[in-house]
Design a protein around this motif. Structure first.
Motif, PDB file in Angstrom:
ATOM      1  N   SER A 171     -15.988 -15.605  56.898  1.00  0.00           N
ATOM      2  CA  SER A 171     -15.646 -15.021  58.194  1.00  0.00           C
ATOM      3  C   SER A 171     -14.170 -15.252  58.510  1.00  0.00           C
ATOM      4  O   SER A 171     -13.614 -16.303  58.211  1.00  0.00           O
ATOM      5  CB  SER A 171     -16.477 -15.659  59.308  1.00  0.00           C
ATOM      6  N   THR A 172     -13.563 -14.257  59.121  1.00  0.00           N
ATOM      7  CA  THR A 172     -12.214 -14.384  59.653  1.00  0.00           C
ATOM      8  C   THR A 172     -12.363 -14.471  61.163  1.00  0.00           C
ATOM      9  O   THR A 172     -13.013 -13.628  61.773  1.00  0.00           O
ATOM     10  CB  THR A 172     -11.342 -13.183  59.261  1.00  0.00           C
ATOM     11  N   VAL A 173     -11.779 -15.511  61.746  1.00  0.00           N
ATOM     12  CA  VAL A 173     -12.045 -15.846  63.139  1.00  0.00           C
ATOM     13  C   VAL A 173     -10.743 -15.921  63.929  1.00  0.00           C
ATOM     14  O   VAL A 173      -9.776 -16.532  63.479  1.00  0.00           O
ATOM     15  CB  VAL A 173     -12.782 -17.208  63.233  1.00  0.00           C
ATOM     16  N   GLU A 174     -10.739 -15.287  65.106  1.00  0.00           N
ATOM     17  CA  GLU A 174      -9.621 -15.424  66.021  1.00  0.00           C
ATOM     18  C   GLU A 174      -9.963 -16.545  66.996  1.00  0.00           C
ATOM     19  O   GLU A 174     -11.000 -16.505  67.666  1.00  0.00           O
ATOM     20  CB  GLU A 174      -9.363 -14.133  66.796  1.00  0.00           C
ATOM     21  N   LEU A 175      -9.083 -17.550  67.047  1.00  0.00           N
ATOM     22  CA  LEU A 175      -9.280 -18.690  67.939  1.00  0.00           C
ATOM     23  C   LEU A 175      -8.175 -18.750  68.967  1.00  0.00           C
ATOM     24  O   LEU A 175      -7.040 -18.351  68.707  1.00  0.00           O
ATOM     25  CB  LEU A 175      -9.267 -20.007  67.138  1.00  0.00           C
ATOM     26  N   GLU A 176      -8.521 -19.269  70.139  1.00  0.00           N
ATOM     27  CA  GLU A 176      -7.523 -19.536  71.169  1.00  0.00           C
ATOM     28  C   GLU A 176      -7.496 -21.033  71.404  1.00  0.00           C
ATOM     29  O   GLU A 176      -8.530 -21.662  71.616  1.00  0.00           O
ATOM     30  CB  GLU A 176      -7.863 -18.818  72.466  1.00  0.00           C
ATOM     31  N   ASN A 177      -6.296 -21.618  71.340  1.00  0.00           N
ATOM     32  CA  ASN A 177      -6.130 -23.038  71.593  1.00  0.00           C
ATOM     33  C   ASN A 177      -6.313 -23.262  73.089  1.00  0.00           C
ATOM     34  O   ASN A 177      -5.598 -22.684  73.904  1.00  0.00           O
ATOM     35  CB  ASN A 177      -4.749 -23.497  71.129  1.00  0.00           C
TER      36      ASN A 177
END
Length: 135
Positions: free
Chosen positions: A59-65
């Motif tokens: 999976s390619t995941v977009e994360l927000e800190n």
């Protein structure tokens, strides 16, 4: 990978914390290992899950800190294919194992070197390649 840094105040420490979060290092806790192996090996659970909305290997995941508000993309890969600089992290790393099984709008919390890391899952992409036909 600057979005993985816990706090922009001390870049040297932040670099190490982000690096440790994305690289596997032993010993990982017995609970982390059990959770990872359970998720990967449980063939009865996986068909019940919607694989497009659950983070799994590949999976390619977009994360927000959660601390800095910065966003970035990571790909969850097998340990042999992990490359921190390319945004590919091992599923056995602390962040990788914490991501397994999470869904969109889920929070991820972990602590490394007494630095808390908080991320929110924004997007999950999983590309399935079709069979390659021979010519």
């Amino acid at each position: 990978m600057h979005f993985c840094y816990p706090d922009p105040a001390n870049t040297f420490v932040n670099r190490w914390v982000a690096l440790l979060a994305c690289h596997e290092f032993l010993p990982i806790s017995a609970q982390q290992l059990a959770n990872t192996l359970h998720f990967l090996a449980d063939s009865q659970t996986q068909p019940k899950l919607n694989i497009n909305t659950v983070i799994r290997q590949g999976s390619t995941v977009e994360l927000e800190n959660g601390q800095t508000g910065l966003r970035g993309w990571l790909k969850l890969v097998a340990p042999a294919h992990a490359c921190y600089r390319s945004g590919r992290i091992s599923l056995l790393s602390p962040l990788g194992s914490a991501m397994l099984g999470k869904t969109v709008n889920t929070d991820i919390h972990l602590s490394l070197l007494c630095h808390p890391l908080h991320f929110r899952v924004l997007t999950i992409l999983h590309v399935q390649h079709g069979k390659i036909r021979s010519l």
